[in-house]
Design a protein around this motif. Structure first.
Motif, PDB file in Angstrom:
ATOM      1  N   SER A   8       0.802  -1.224   0.000  1.00 40.18           N
ATOM      2  CA  SER A   8       0.000   0.000   0.000  1.00 40.18           C
ATOM      3  C   SER A   8       0.837   1.277   0.000  1.00 40.18           C
ATOM      4  O   SER A   8       0.394   2.305   0.484  1.00 40.18           O
ATOM      5  CB  SER A   8      -0.967   0.009   1.205  1.00 40.18           C
ATOM      6  OG  SER A   8      -1.838  -1.077   1.145  1.00 40.18           O
ATOM      7  N   LYS A   9       2.066   1.197  -0.506  1.00 41.73           N
ATOM      8  CA  LYS A   9       2.921   2.385  -0.553  1.00 41.73           C
ATOM      9  C   LYS A   9       3.393   2.684  -1.977  1.00 41.73           C
ATOM     10  O   LYS A   9       4.011   3.710  -2.214  1.00 41.73           O
ATOM     11  CB  LYS A   9       4.133   2.203   0.364  1.00 41.73           C
ATOM     12  CG  LYS A   9       3.789   2.052   1.845  1.00 41.73           C
ATOM     13  CD  LYS A   9       3.123   3.298   2.402  1.00 41.73           C
ATOM     14  CE  LYS A   9       2.824   3.139   3.891  1.00 41.73           C
ATOM     15  NZ  LYS A   9       2.137   4.333   4.443  1.00 41.73           N
ATOM     16  N   GLN A  10       3.095   1.771  -2.886  1.00 38.62           N
ATOM     17  CA  GLN A  10       3.551   1.943  -4.253  1.00 38.62           C
ATOM     18  C   GLN A  10       2.932   3.182  -4.876  1.00 38.62           C
ATOM     19  O   GLN A  10       1.734   3.436  -4.753  1.00 38.62           O
ATOM     20  CB  GLN A  10       3.183   0.712  -5.085  1.00 38.62           C
ATOM     21  CG  GLN A  10       3.611   0.812  -6.542  1.00 38.62           C
ATOM     22  CD  GLN A  10       3.039  -0.314  -7.376  1.00 38.62           C
ATOM     23  OE1 GLN A  10       2.259  -1.113  -6.890  1.00 38.62           O
ATOM     24  NE2 GLN A  10       3.443  -0.374  -8.644  1.00 38.62           N
ATOM     25  N   LYS A  11       3.732   3.950  -5.569  1.00 45.60           N
ATOM     26  CA  LYS A  11       3.233   5.112  -6.305  1.00 45.60           C
ATOM     27  C   LYS A  11       2.784   4.676  -7.687  1.00 45.60           C
ATOM     28  O   LYS A  11       3.439   3.841  -8.317  1.00 45.60           O
ATOM     29  CB  LYS A  11       4.332   6.168  -6.433  1.00 45.60           C
ATOM     30  CG  LYS A  11       4.468   7.066  -5.216  1.00 45.60           C
ATOM     31  CD  LYS A  11       3.903   8.431  -5.526  1.00 45.60           C
ATOM     32  CE  LYS A  11       4.183   9.414  -4.392  1.00 45.60           C
ATOM     33  NZ  LYS A  11       3.658  10.745  -4.667  1.00 45.60           N
ATOM     34  N   ARG A  47      -0.790   8.727  -3.513  1.00 45.27           N
ATOM     35  CA  ARG A  47      -0.316   7.530  -4.213  1.00 45.27           C
ATOM     36  C   ARG A  47      -0.145   7.757  -5.714  1.00 45.27           C
ATOM     37  O   ARG A  47       0.260   6.855  -6.436  1.00 45.27           O
ATOM     38  CB  ARG A  47      -1.303   6.375  -3.990  1.00 45.27           C
ATOM     39  CG  ARG A  47      -1.518   5.976  -2.529  1.00 45.27           C
ATOM     40  CD  ARG A  47      -0.389   5.136  -1.991  1.00 45.27           C
ATOM     41  NE  ARG A  47      -0.130   3.981  -2.811  1.00 45.27           N
ATOM     42  CZ  ARG A  47      -0.892   2.869  -2.823  1.00 45.27           C
ATOM     43  NH1 ARG A  47      -1.955   2.788  -2.028  1.00 45.27           N
ATOM     44  NH2 ARG A  47      -0.577   1.855  -3.596  1.00 45.27           N
ATOM     45  N   VAL A 318      -6.948   3.586  -7.308  1.00 44.84           N
ATOM     46  CA  VAL A 318      -5.762   3.129  -6.572  1.00 44.84           C
ATOM     47  C   VAL A 318      -6.030   1.774  -5.918  1.00 44.84           C
ATOM     48  O   VAL A 318      -5.213   0.848  -5.997  1.00 44.84           O
ATOM     49  CB  VAL A 318      -5.353   4.176  -5.514  1.00 44.84           C
ATOM     50  CG1 VAL A 318      -4.305   3.602  -4.555  1.00 44.84           C
ATOM     51  CG2 VAL A 318      -4.823   5.433  -6.187  1.00 44.84           C
ATOM     52  N   ASP A 322      -4.198  -1.743  -6.544  1.00 43.99           N
ATOM     53  CA  ASP A 322      -3.634  -2.483  -5.406  1.00 43.99           C
ATOM     54  C   ASP A 322      -4.169  -3.912  -5.326  1.00 43.99           C
ATOM     55  O   ASP A 322      -3.642  -4.732  -4.571  1.00 43.99           O
ATOM     56  CB  ASP A 322      -3.985  -1.779  -4.089  1.00 43.99           C
ATOM     57  CG  ASP A 322      -3.096  -0.579  -3.792  1.00 43.99           C
ATOM     58  OD1 ASP A 322      -2.080  -0.410  -4.486  1.00 43.99           O
ATOM     59  OD2 ASP A 322      -3.435   0.186  -2.872  1.00 43.99           O
TER      60      ASP A 322
END
Length: 349
Positions: A8-11, A47, A318, A322
């Motif tokens: 949950s941190k991927q741009k 994000r 997003v 994800d």
């Protein structure tokens, strides 16, 4: 499950094709709930990194570039989508948003799909007609590129609360959805560019009714058709019914001196009235007016100060990337909306 998305941190990177009102400038309207454009909604989401903006209008593109630079952003600007796809340096963006005029939806969406991003966000309506929409569907399926259509009310907190509240109002007796504006409703001569309200605004009206009721509207009876001296349709009423709901009415006016949008759902034990700027929920309770009767009483349903209609749409994108959520406004539903509008249009020609 998308393994990268588990953290949950991927741009995710995004490109905007179309930097006009819905692409950019509505985000500068101080009266509107913000974010109110794709640009602002992307910037509002941590994000997302906007890497490109594309518009054939050089002035609009340059204004967007200056704004982004003021926000300490440095996306590349292109003056045509063909230039973007030819010259884009590096991996194609994860998200490509198509926010151009209706007449260019099919062409630009097909180009976006061909580039194979992980998601295309397409402005409503899907296209000028279902024939064009089916070409988009076929290309999306062949390329394996998902397409989300921005029917914004599906993402709004007030409409989602209304959808949950429906179970409290018993069996639905009738539904009336109404849209009033000054834009012409329909005339054949406007089909080439889609500049008529049945398509431009009616897609929202049909879509939110279908979303709230979990019903597809078909086989309408259309009455109350009013045409002005030039033969342009300015008013109509379309009636539908389903196995569960005996009366669904879609009313549109194109000769009003105001803009309004609303839905009234009457059940056997309650009522929902929701639209631009209001959301009222009622349930039957012991009447304060008549002994032995029940009356509708307004319920204290807490809603957030903002509906989040645009920011929630981007968040859904997003979450989808994800691997945590399905698209809330998929292409197939938007094509069904367009088919409903075409059924109505046959009565207006």
């Amino acid at each position: 499950m998308n393994i990268l998305g588990m953290f949950s941190k991927q741009k995710y990177t995004a490109a905007l094709v179309g930097l006009g009102r819905i692409g950019f400038s509505l985000g500068l309207d101080e009266k509107r709930e913000q974010p109110a454009s794709h640009t602002m909604a992307f910037l509002n989401n941590k994000r997302i990194e906007v890497v490109s903006g594309i518009d054939t209008d050089i002035q609009k593109a340059d204004e967007w570039k200056r704004f982004m630079e003021e926000k300490k952003q440095s996306p590349k600007v292109f003056y045509s989508s063909s230039e973007f796809y030819e010259k884009f340096d590096g991996r194609i963006p994860d998200i490509i948003t198509v926010a151009v005029n209706e007449s260019s939806h099919m062409e630009e969406c097909l180009l976006a799909i061909k580039a194979k991003p992980r998601l295309v966000i397409l402005e409503k309506p899907v296209a000028l007609n279902t024939a064009e929409a089916e070409k988009i569907r076929a290309a999306a399926e062949e390329s394996g590129v998902p397409v989300m259509v921005n029917h914004e009310r599906r993402f709004a907190a007030d409409y989602n609360e209304a959808k949950k509240f429906i179970e409290k109002i018993g069996s639905i007796q009738s539904v009336r959805a109404e849209l009033c504006s000054g834009l012409r409703v329909y005339a054949p001569k406007f089909e080439e560019d889609g500049s008529y309200s049945l398509l431009h605004d009616g897609t929202h009206l049909v879509d939110i009714v279908s979303f709230l009721l979990d019903e597809t509207l078909s086989n309408p009876t259309v009455t109350g058709i009013f045409k002005d001296e030039e033969g342009i349709v300015r008013n109509f009423t379309a009636q539908f019914k389903t196995e569960k709901i005996p009366e669904i009415e879609i009313y549109m006016s194109g000769r009003s001196k105001f803009f309004s949008f609303g839905v009234d759902i009457l059940g056997t034990t309650g009522r929902i009235q929701i639209g631009n700027g209001y959301a009222d929920f009622y349930e039957a309770e012991e009447s304060k007016l008549y002994t032995g009767f029940k009356s509708l009483a307004k319920q204290n349903v807490k809603l957030p100060k903002k509906t989040g209609y645009f920011s929630n749409m981007i968040q859904n994108a997003v979450d989808f990337l994800d691997g945590k959520a399905e698209l809330k406004s998929p292409l197939k539903n938007a094509i069904e909306d367009l088919r409903t509008l075409e059924e109505i249009k046959r009565f207006l020609q």
